[in-house]
Design a protein around this motif. Structure first.
Motif, PDB file in Angstrom:
ATOM      1  N   ILE A  62      21.998  43.354  26.263  1.00 15.48           N
ATOM      2  CA  ILE A  62      22.527  42.171  26.941  1.00 15.48           C
ATOM      3  C   ILE A  62      21.680  41.848  28.175  1.00 15.48           C
ATOM      4  CG2 ILE A  62      24.461  41.342  28.341  1.00 15.48           C
ATOM      5  CD1 ILE A  62      25.024  41.045  25.444  1.00 15.48           C
ATOM      6  N   ALA A  63      21.314  42.874  28.941  1.00 18.92           N
ATOM      7  CA  ALA A  63      20.514  42.655  30.151  1.00 18.92           C
ATOM      8  C   ALA A  63      19.161  42.040  29.806  1.00 18.92           C
ATOM      9  CB  ALA A  63      20.324  43.974  30.891  1.00 18.92           C
ATOM     10  N   THR A  91      25.074  38.759  37.018  1.00 17.26           N
ATOM     11  CA  THR A  91      24.642  39.793  37.955  1.00 17.26           C
ATOM     12  C   THR A  91      25.803  40.649  38.431  1.00 17.26           C
ATOM     13  OG1 THR A  91      22.829  38.383  38.714  1.00 17.26           O
ATOM     14  CG2 THR A  91      23.456  40.214  40.141  1.00 17.26           C
ATOM     15  N   VAL A  92      26.939  40.020  38.732  1.00 22.69           N
ATOM     16  CA  VAL A  92      28.077  40.723  39.334  1.00 22.69           C
ATOM     17  C   VAL A  92      29.002  41.352  38.300  1.00 22.69           C
ATOM     18  CG1 VAL A  92      30.100  40.461  40.821  1.00 22.69           C
ATOM     19  CG2 VAL A  92      27.985  39.245  41.374  1.00 22.69           C
ATOM     20  N   HIS A  93      29.234  40.658  37.190  1.00 22.77           N
ATOM     21  CA  HIS A  93      30.265  41.110  36.252  1.00 22.77           C
ATOM     22  C   HIS A  93      29.739  41.587  34.894  1.00 22.77           C
ATOM     23  CE1 HIS A  93      33.168  39.579  39.084  1.00 22.77           C
ATOM     24  NE2 HIS A  93      32.677  38.360  38.999  1.00 22.77           N
ATOM     25  N   ILE A  94      28.912  40.785  34.240  1.00 18.07           N
ATOM     26  CA  ILE A  94      28.557  41.047  32.843  1.00 18.07           C
ATOM     27  C   ILE A  94      27.546  42.172  32.681  1.00 18.07           C
ATOM     28  CG2 ILE A  94      27.597  40.032  30.739  1.00 18.07           C
ATOM     29  CD1 ILE A  94      28.716  37.314  31.752  1.00 18.07           C
ATOM     30  N   VAL A  95      26.413  42.070  33.361  1.00 21.87           N
ATOM     31  CA  VAL A  95      25.361  43.085  33.191  1.00 21.87           C
ATOM     32  C   VAL A  95      25.803  44.477  33.634  1.00 21.87           C
ATOM     33  CG1 VAL A  95      23.044  43.781  33.941  1.00 21.87           C
ATOM     34  CG2 VAL A  95      23.475  41.425  33.204  1.00 21.87           C
ATOM     35  N   PRO A  96      26.508  44.640  34.771  1.00 23.07           N
ATOM     36  CA  PRO A  96      26.954  45.992  35.144  1.00 23.07           C
ATOM     37  C   PRO A  96      27.839  46.658  34.105  1.00 23.07           C
ATOM     38  CG  PRO A  96      27.109  44.517  37.028  1.00 23.07           C
ATOM     39  CD  PRO A  96      26.802  43.659  35.833  1.00 23.07           C
ATOM     40  N   PHE A  97      28.608  45.882  33.351  1.00 22.38           N
ATOM     41  CA  PHE A  97      29.543  46.474  32.376  1.00 22.38           C
ATOM     42  C   PHE A  97      28.946  46.544  30.973  1.00 22.38           C
ATOM     43  CE2 PHE A  97      33.222  47.150  29.761  1.00 22.38           C
ATOM     44  CZ  PHE A  97      34.134  47.819  30.575  1.00 22.38           C
ATOM     45  N   LEU A  98      28.227  45.508  30.556  1.00 24.20           N
ATOM     46  CA  LEU A  98      27.735  45.423  29.171  1.00 24.20           C
ATOM     47  C   LEU A  98      26.220  45.472  29.054  1.00 24.20           C
ATOM     48  CD1 LEU A  98      30.037  42.453  28.029  1.00 24.20           C
ATOM     49  CD2 LEU A  98      30.402  44.876  27.538  1.00 24.20           C
ATOM     50  N   GLY A  99      25.522  45.466  30.164  1.00 21.30           N
ATOM     51  CA  GLY A  99      24.076  45.279  30.155  1.00 21.30           C
ATOM     52  C   GLY A  99      23.281  46.255  29.322  1.00 21.30           C
ATOM     53  N   ASP A 100      23.704  47.520  29.213  1.00 23.32           N
ATOM     54  CA  ASP A 100      22.932  48.531  28.480  1.00 23.32           C
ATOM     55  C   ASP A 100      23.174  48.503  26.971  1.00 23.32           C
ATOM     56  OD1 ASP A 100      21.832  49.431  30.829  1.00 23.32           O
ATOM     57  OD2 ASP A 100      23.351  50.979  31.149  1.00 23.32           O
ATOM     58  N   LEU A 101      24.115  47.696  26.516  1.00 25.70           N
ATOM     59  CA  LEU A 101      24.429  47.630  25.085  1.00 25.70           C
ATOM     60  C   LEU A 101      23.575  46.577  24.388  1.00 25.70           C
ATOM     61  CD1 LEU A 101      28.321  47.774  25.310  1.00 25.70           C
ATOM     62  CD2 LEU A 101      26.781  49.644  24.744  1.00 25.70           C
ATOM     63  N   ARG A 102      23.161  46.877  23.131  1.00 29.25           N
ATOM     64  CA  ARG A 102      22.435  45.888  22.348  1.00 29.25           C
ATOM     65  C   ARG A 102      23.379  44.766  21.925  1.00 29.25           C
ATOM     66  NH1 ARG A 102      20.994  50.351  19.291  1.00 29.25           N
ATOM     67  NH2 ARG A 102      22.092  49.377  17.537  1.00 29.25           N
ATOM     68  N   LEU A 103      22.814  43.643  21.554  1.00 30.89           N
ATOM     69  CA  LEU A 103      23.625  42.499  21.142  1.00 30.89           C
ATOM     70  C   LEU A 103      24.584  42.860  20.019  1.00 30.89           C
ATOM     71  CD1 LEU A 103      20.943  39.660  21.141  1.00 30.89           C
ATOM     72  CD2 LEU A 103      22.778  39.969  22.794  1.00 30.89           C
ATOM     73  N   PHE A 114      36.078  45.152  28.512  1.00 29.14           N
ATOM     74  CA  PHE A 114      35.455  44.324  29.544  1.00 29.14           C
ATOM     75  C   PHE A 114      36.492  43.409  30.201  1.00 29.14           C
ATOM     76  CE2 PHE A 114      32.956  40.281  30.371  1.00 29.14           C
ATOM     77  CZ  PHE A 114      32.453  40.707  31.591  1.00 29.14           C
ATOM     78  N   ILE A 115      37.313  42.747  29.392  1.00 29.00           N
ATOM     79  CA  ILE A 115      38.320  41.839  29.931  1.00 29.00           C
ATOM     80  C   ILE A 115      39.374  42.611  30.722  1.00 29.00           C
ATOM     81  CG2 ILE A 115      40.153  40.220  29.306  1.00 29.00           C
ATOM     82  CD1 ILE A 115      38.374  39.365  26.952  1.00 29.00           C
ATOM     83  N   ALA A 116      39.749  43.787  30.233  1.00 24.46           N
ATOM     84  CA  ALA A 116      40.718  44.611  30.962  1.00 24.46           C
ATOM     85  C   ALA A 116      40.188  44.971  32.342  1.00 24.46           C
ATOM     86  CB  ALA A 116      41.022  45.881  30.166  1.00 24.46           C
TER      87      ALA A 116
END
Length: 282
Positions: A62-63, A91-103, A114-116
């Protein structure tokens, strides 16, 4: 582990291959049932031989894909204010939580986590979460167009954050009785716009309040009067020019807005010009 063939929507005539292997779940849209069965047989054979399910390089994280998306789509297809929203939310929400995962590793379960986090830990408002998910969904849609993935895991998730707090959603306009009181208060000079002077009457000295060096009350009154009588957005009011006012026709031409984030004049939100009638008082 398993490989199944079925229609995602019964009666659609479009057949999918669903793969559940080594904690990875993949859905492939094929088309005709015969072709889907053939794809499933090939995948089962590759699994038995210990080969990768598909002969293709690993997908970007994702990153990594966000950087590509930002440098292409965001820079060329969205307004600056929207681009700023993308930058902040990734920068603040998505990449810190999901950034290391592939699409292809973003599953329904991962989206629920993520939503929780956005609701329970960060305590974001419902509208804010909606914006974050729409922007993430746009990235997945972009990846689908480039045939990197077959499904958008960030779509139709509104039920997962229905209990998030709602803020600033209820609008309570001024009543007809409140409007003149509000405008009278706006027209009265504020303490910072007045000064005290010493005067003498009948031999008695006293302090009297007079206008200061700059009295902003008329400008303030006009600003609020315009807002009440026209319904213009704040940015549209700030970007008005004298040429936009037709005194004979009694209307305003709204052609631009003021971007308070980047501190510059930009096109209106809809990028269209419109005419707004004005009252005799305004």
């Amino acid at each position: 582990m398993g490989v199944k063939v079925k229609e995602k929507f019964k009666g659609s005539g479009i057949w999918w291959v669903y793969i559940n292997h080594r904690r990875r779940r993949i859905a492939k849209r094929v088309g005709e049932k015969k072709a889907a069965m053939k794809v499933a047989e090939n995948i089962q054979a590759r699994i038995k031989l210990g080969q990768p399910i598909e002969e293709r390089p690993d997908l970007p994280t994702i990153a990594e894909y966000w950087k590509r998306f930002k440098n292409t789509y965001v820079q060329t297809a969205v307004a600056e204010t929207t681009a700023s929203s993308y930058e902040t939310n990734f920068t603040v929400h998505i990449v810190p939580f999901l950034g290391d995962l592939r699409l292809d590793e973003i599953t329904q379960a991962k989206m629920e986590e993520f939503i929780a986090d956005l609701v329970a830990n960060k305590k974001l408002a419902k509208a804010t979460i909606g914006v974050i998910l729409r922007e993430l969904s746009r990235v997945f849609t972009h990846a689908m167009k480039h045939k990197l993935i077959t499904e958008n895991p960030a779509s139709r998730l509104g039920d997962l954050y229905s209990q998030a707090p709602v803020r600033h959603e209820k609008i309570e306009p001024l009543t007809p009785e409140e409007v003149p009181l509000f405008l009278a208060a706006a027209r009265a000079p504020m303490p910072s716009e007045t000064r005290k002077v010493k005067v003498t009457r009948n031999g008695n000295a006293a302090l009297e309040t007079v206008a200061g060096k700059r009295d902003w009350s008329l400008e303030r009154y006009t600003l609020f009067l315009c807002a009440i009588h026209t319904g213009l957005r704040a940015g549209e009011q700030l970007a008005l020019e004298w040429a936009d006012i037709d005194s004979n026709g009694k209307f305003l031409s709204v052609e631009r807005s003021y971007d308070r984030v980047h501190r510059k004049v930009v096109p209106t939100k809809t990028k269209k010009h419109r005419r707004v009638d004005i009252s005799d008082e305004l």
